[in-house]
Design an enzyme around this catalytic site. Sequence first.
Site, PDB file in Angstrom:
ATOM      1  N   ALA A   1      24.103  42.648  81.640  1.00 18.72           N
ATOM      2  CA  ALA A   1      24.610  43.541  80.587  1.00 18.72           C
ATOM      3  C   ALA A   1      23.849  43.321  79.283  1.00 18.72           C
ATOM      4  O   ALA A   1      24.408  43.427  78.197  1.00 18.72           O
ATOM      5  CB  ALA A   1      26.099  43.286  80.369  1.00 18.72           C
TER       6      ALA A   1
ATOM      7  N   ARG B   1      77.916  64.947  49.364  1.00 20.20           N
ATOM      8  CA  ARG B   1      77.101  66.006  48.776  1.00 20.20           C
ATOM      9  C   ARG B   1      77.885  66.626  47.631  1.00 20.20           C
ATOM     10  O   ARG B   1      79.103  66.471  47.544  1.00 20.20           O
ATOM     11  CB  ARG B   1      76.775  67.072  49.835  1.00 20.20           C
ATOM     12  CG  ARG B   1      78.009  67.794  50.309  1.00 20.20           C
ATOM     13  CD  ARG B   1      77.740  68.772  51.430  1.00 20.20           C
ATOM     14  NE  ARG B   1      78.965  69.477  51.761  1.00 20.20           N
ATOM     15  CZ  ARG B   1      79.318  69.831  52.986  1.00 20.20           C
ATOM     16  NH1 ARG B   1      78.534  69.551  54.002  1.00 20.20           N
ATOM     17  NH2 ARG B   1      80.446  70.477  53.194  1.00 20.20           N
TER      18      ARG B   1
ATOM     19  N   GLY C   1      13.718  51.569  92.541  1.00 17.98           N
ATOM     20  CA  GLY C   1      12.929  50.741  93.436  1.00 17.98           C
ATOM     21  C   GLY C   1      13.080  51.295  94.851  1.00 17.98           C
ATOM     22  O   GLY C   1      14.147  51.779  95.219  1.00 17.98           O
TER      23      GLY C   1
ATOM     24  N   ARG D   1      19.088  55.395  75.164  1.00 19.05           N
ATOM     25  CA  ARG D   1      19.363  56.827  75.342  1.00 19.05           C
ATOM     26  C   ARG D   1      20.817  57.207  75.040  1.00 19.05           C
ATOM     27  O   ARG D   1      21.152  58.378  74.990  1.00 19.05           O
ATOM     28  CB  ARG D   1      18.974  57.256  76.765  1.00 19.05           C
ATOM     29  CG  ARG D   1      17.477  57.506  76.887  1.00 19.05           C
ATOM     30  CD  ARG D   1      17.131  57.981  78.277  1.00 19.05           C
ATOM     31  NE  ARG D   1      17.100  56.882  79.236  1.00 19.05           N
ATOM     32  CZ  ARG D   1      17.197  57.044  80.542  1.00 19.05           C
ATOM     33  NH1 ARG D   1      17.365  58.252  81.042  1.00 19.05           N
ATOM     34  NH2 ARG D   1      17.140  56.000  81.348  1.00 19.05           N
TER      35      ARG D   1
ATOM     36  N   ASN E   1      65.194  54.446  56.933  1.00 10.04           N
ATOM     37  CA  ASN E   1      65.198  53.086  57.469  1.00 10.04           C
ATOM     38  C   ASN E   1      64.372  52.124  56.628  1.00 10.04           C
ATOM     39  O   ASN E   1      64.444  50.920  56.818  1.00 10.04           O
ATOM     40  CB  ASN E   1      64.685  53.072  58.913  1.00 10.04           C
ATOM     41  CG  ASN E   1      63.272  53.611  59.031  1.00 10.04           C
ATOM     42  OD1 ASN E   1      62.890  54.534  58.316  1.00 10.04           O
ATOM     43  ND2 ASN E   1      62.499  53.032  59.920  1.00 10.04           N
TER      44      ASN E   1
HETATM   45  C1  UD1 Z   1      16.472  48.336  88.478  1.00  9.25           C
HETATM   46  C2  UD1 Z   1      15.791  47.808  89.746  1.00  9.25           C
HETATM   47  C3  UD1 Z   1      15.463  48.978  90.652  1.00  9.25           C
HETATM   48  C4  UD1 Z   1      16.706  49.784  90.954  1.00  9.25           C
HETATM   49  C5  UD1 Z   1      17.372  50.219  89.663  1.00  9.25           C
HETATM   50  C6  UD1 Z   1      18.696  50.861  89.965  1.00  9.25           C
HETATM   51  C7  UD1 Z   1      14.580  45.825  89.052  1.00  9.25           C
HETATM   52  C8  UD1 Z   1      13.268  45.266  88.715  1.00  9.25           C
HETATM   53  N1  UD1 Z   1      14.597  47.111  89.362  1.00  9.25           N
HETATM   54  O1  UD1 Z   1      15.490  49.118  87.821  1.00  9.25           O
HETATM   55  O2  UD1 Z   1      14.869  48.525  91.842  1.00  9.25           O
HETATM   56  O3  UD1 Z   1      16.368  50.902  91.759  1.00  9.25           O
HETATM   57  O4  UD1 Z   1      17.630  49.097  88.807  1.00  9.25           O
HETATM   58  O5  UD1 Z   1      19.227  51.390  88.784  1.00  9.25           O
HETATM   59  O6  UD1 Z   1      15.554  45.106  89.051  1.00  9.25           O
HETATM   60  N2  UD1 Z   1      18.872  44.114  82.321  1.00  9.25           N
HETATM   61  C9  UD1 Z   1      19.128  42.943  81.629  1.00  9.25           C
HETATM   62  N3  UD1 Z   1      18.101  42.205  81.162  1.00  9.25           N
HETATM   63  C10 UD1 Z   1      16.816  42.573  81.349  1.00  9.25           C
HETATM   64  C11 UD1 Z   1      16.552  43.759  82.056  1.00  9.25           C
HETATM   65  C12 UD1 Z   1      17.592  44.513  82.534  1.00  9.25           C
HETATM   66  O7  UD1 Z   1      20.291  42.590  81.432  1.00  9.25           O
HETATM   67  O8  UD1 Z   1      15.925  41.847  80.907  1.00  9.25           O
HETATM   68  C13 UD1 Z   1      19.990  44.906  82.814  1.00  9.25           C
HETATM   69  C14 UD1 Z   1      20.038  46.277  82.146  1.00  9.25           C
HETATM   70  O9  UD1 Z   1      20.882  46.249  81.013  1.00  9.25           O
HETATM   71  C15 UD1 Z   1      20.600  47.157  83.234  1.00  9.25           C
HETATM   72  C16 UD1 Z   1      20.129  46.486  84.519  1.00  9.25           C
HETATM   73  O10 UD1 Z   1      19.779  45.161  84.174  1.00  9.25           O
HETATM   74  O11 UD1 Z   1      22.004  47.138  83.244  1.00  9.25           O
HETATM   75  C17 UD1 Z   1      18.966  47.198  85.171  1.00  9.25           C
HETATM   76  O12 UD1 Z   1      17.878  47.178  84.269  1.00  9.25           O
HETATM   77  P1  UD1 Z   1      16.913  48.397  84.144  1.00  9.25           P
HETATM   78  O13 UD1 Z   1      15.852  48.037  83.189  1.00  9.25           O
HETATM   79  O14 UD1 Z   1      17.666  49.644  83.913  1.00  9.25           O
HETATM   80  O15 UD1 Z   1      16.279  48.414  85.599  1.00  9.25           O
HETATM   81  P2  UD1 Z   1      15.617  49.645  86.299  1.00  9.25           P
HETATM   82  O16 UD1 Z   1      14.263  49.809  85.778  1.00  9.25           O
HETATM   83  O17 UD1 Z   1      16.514  50.793  86.276  1.00  9.25           O
END
Ligand code: UD1
Length: 452
Positions: free
Chosen positions: A9, A437, A136, A15, A383
């Site tokens: 998280a 009254r 992925g 966005r 009240n």
């Molecule tokens: C990731 C997966 C991808 C998958 C996709 C599904 C990897 C490398 N790729 O890609 O295979 O299809 O999710 O949605 O894992 N986050 C952190 N710290 C970080 C990076 C990310 O907490 O350093 C959290 C983000 O807040 C998010 C989640 O991890 O909740 C996924 O990160 P995001 O960068 O969105 O990964 P994707 O590129 O979507």
Amino acid sequence: MSLDIVILAAGQGTRMRSALPKVLHPVAGRSMLGHVIDTARRLEPRSIQVVVGHGAERVRETLAADDLSFVLQAEQLGTGHAVAQALPALSAERVLILYGDVPLIEADTLRRLLEHVAPDRLALLTVDLADPTGYGRILRDTRGAVTAIVEHKDATPEQRAIHEGNTGILAVPGARLADWLGRVSNRNAQGEYYLTDVIALAVADGLGIATEQPLDAMEVQGANDRLQLAELERHYQRRAAARLMAQGVTLRDPARFDLRGEASVGRDVTIDINVILEGSVLIEDDVQIGPNCVIRDSTLRRGAVVKANSHLEGVELGEGADCGPFARLRPGTVLGARAHVGNFVELKNARLGEGAKAGHLSYLGDADVGARSNIGAGTITCNYDGANKHRTVMGEDVFVGSNSALVAPLNLGAGATTGAGSTVTADVPAGALAVGRGKQRNIEGWQRPRKR
Ligand code: UD1
Ligand code: CA
């Protein structure tokens, strides 16, 4: 087998265009991360590690609980790096990775996934997507065994043609995780430490990879912007509506019903359009709720009726009691069986006994109204003296004349009556009439002013 859960998280959520950290945006009145935490709890893990980064303080403050640990990922260097931050706190035989922005994942799906995890086997949640752009891709050998995950940006055109996507959710044998994460590099298109690289490393070490899929693709849908958030919300609400209807509730239009919390609803309950149930709501059999009502943290006993445009919070309606249209019932309101509250009546910390009535335009605060008593239109309990709140207590069968001001603290004995328009400042004995009254006088032949 013991279980640790890591929830990622730390991401920014650019966005969303919001000052609020992404994972705190609500679905059905609860933050996305809150939903994921609730689901994680249902798996009864040894620990829940929440990896926070952007807005870390706010996330921690909002969700802090005894059974949660927060781990700071100061820089977001990738999903593998994020999980690595939690490593020192992990000791269970199995580790499950979840995402704070994927709120609709079901505990049953995760249970199915976890069944596959063994010292020599990982479990991966995948999803078949018509358009897997950005995801992925799951690579399999000729016998169908998973060999690796390749990120969209690193994939060849042939690999991009694969429709089986990585949901990101996976479960691994805990003993090996530190070793694999230590070997993940950031030599890839995004310069990130990919958690997904763990798959190929595990395969090279001779482990098997099992896969499961969610029953519904929305379970693994993340929210990156407010449109996706709204889609998750609608999906959640459709599901909640369908569940209630399956239990014997009539929703006049399931697309115009919102549940933001927990509702336990009996049979043959009818709920008209644009009703919002919030917090914890108990609705017994045969209750009817009219359109445009908000009902929060309340109990509606059998056969109670809430008419259109009423707002209830912290209320108990007795059997067959009714309120509205346009009733405002605030915390501490208790209506006895068959009690009646009509339009433009506000109650706060007030009890109406069995069959008591307040039909029109009243404010009853800090009041006890005996059974069968009748509160005339426009009655106000005074009240609050500007510093303290005081109670108004009425016995049974009291009749309060219209437009009475009842200055608390005040007692009206059983069967007491107040004359319309009275300002009642002293207790009224049982059976007495209080008139407070000015006495009416008539001036004969009165000439009205004329226009000059
Ligand atoms: C990731 C997966 C991808 C998958 C996709 C599904 C990897 C490398 N790729 O890609 O295979 O299809 O999710 O949605 O894992 N986050 C952190 N710290 C970080 C990076 C990310 O907490 O350093 C959290 C983000 O807040 C998010 C989640 O991890 O909740 C996924 O990160 P995001 O960068 O969105 O990964 P994707 O590129 O979507
Ligand atoms: Ca993502």
